[in-house]
Design an enzyme around this catalytic site. Sequence first.
Site, short mmCIF file in Angstrom:
data_model
loop_
_atom_site.label_atom_id
_atom_site.label_comp_id
_atom_site.label_asym_id
_atom_site.label_seq_id
_atom_site.Cartn_x
_atom_site.Cartn_y
_atom_site.Cartn_z
CG ASP A 136 1.78 -8.71 51.69
OD1 ASP A 136 2.02 -8.27 50.54
OD2 ASP A 136 1.22 -9.80 51.88
N GLY A 137 0.94 -5.68 51.07
CA GLY A 137 -0.27 -4.96 50.70
C GLY A 137 -1.27 -5.94 50.12
CD GLU A 176 2.73 -5.48 48.12
OE1 GLU A 176 3.52 -5.43 49.08
OE2 GLU A 176 2.16 -6.54 47.79
CG ASP A 224 4.61 -10.46 49.08
OD1 ASP A 224 4.37 -9.26 48.82
OD2 ASP A 224 3.75 -11.21 49.58
CG HIS A 269 0.52 -15.79 49.13
ND1 HIS A 269 -0.39 -15.30 50.02
CD2 HIS A 269 0.63 -14.85 48.16
CE1 HIS A 269 -0.83 -14.12 49.60
NE2 HIS A 269 -0.23 -13.83 48.48
CG ASP A 296 -1.31 -12.28 52.82
OD1 ASP A 296 -1.48 -11.53 51.84
OD2 ASP A 296 -2.01 -13.28 53.05
#
Length: 143
Positions: A9-10, A47, A69, A124, A134
């Site tokens: 994740d970024g 990302e 995501d 999320h 995250d």
Amino acid sequence: MKDVIIYTDGACSGNPGPGGWGAVLRYGSHEKEISGGDEKTTNQRMELQAAISALELLKEPCKVKLHSDSAYLVNAFKQRWFDKWQKNGWVNSKKEPVVNRDLWERLLELDRKHDIEWVKVKGHADDELNNRCDQLARDAVPR
């Protein structure tokens, strides 16, 4: 080939602005968390960097299931956007230079080295490893 599971994740505070990335790698009973950040970047760069940093840790070609995501990241591989980019001299459909070309080229090298399945996950949500990435990414944003 070893089977490896990776989640990435970024995050970015402002876009552009300071950003961070995080990744969790799992191989058998082993798990490793990594993260990093940049003073001035974009969410998309973070990302991509998360995936690059995780894949670069692998010491030999592996069978990888990489979860993200980021539709930007996953769709580029599932829909093979980069085939047209490369054919057109790294120019996109709007006749503009492809953004983040440097990172895409690194990712393409890694994609050729490993057998990667690109998996889109809902951000999320109730995915424990995506939520952990995250948190790693947000914690890595330079303050």
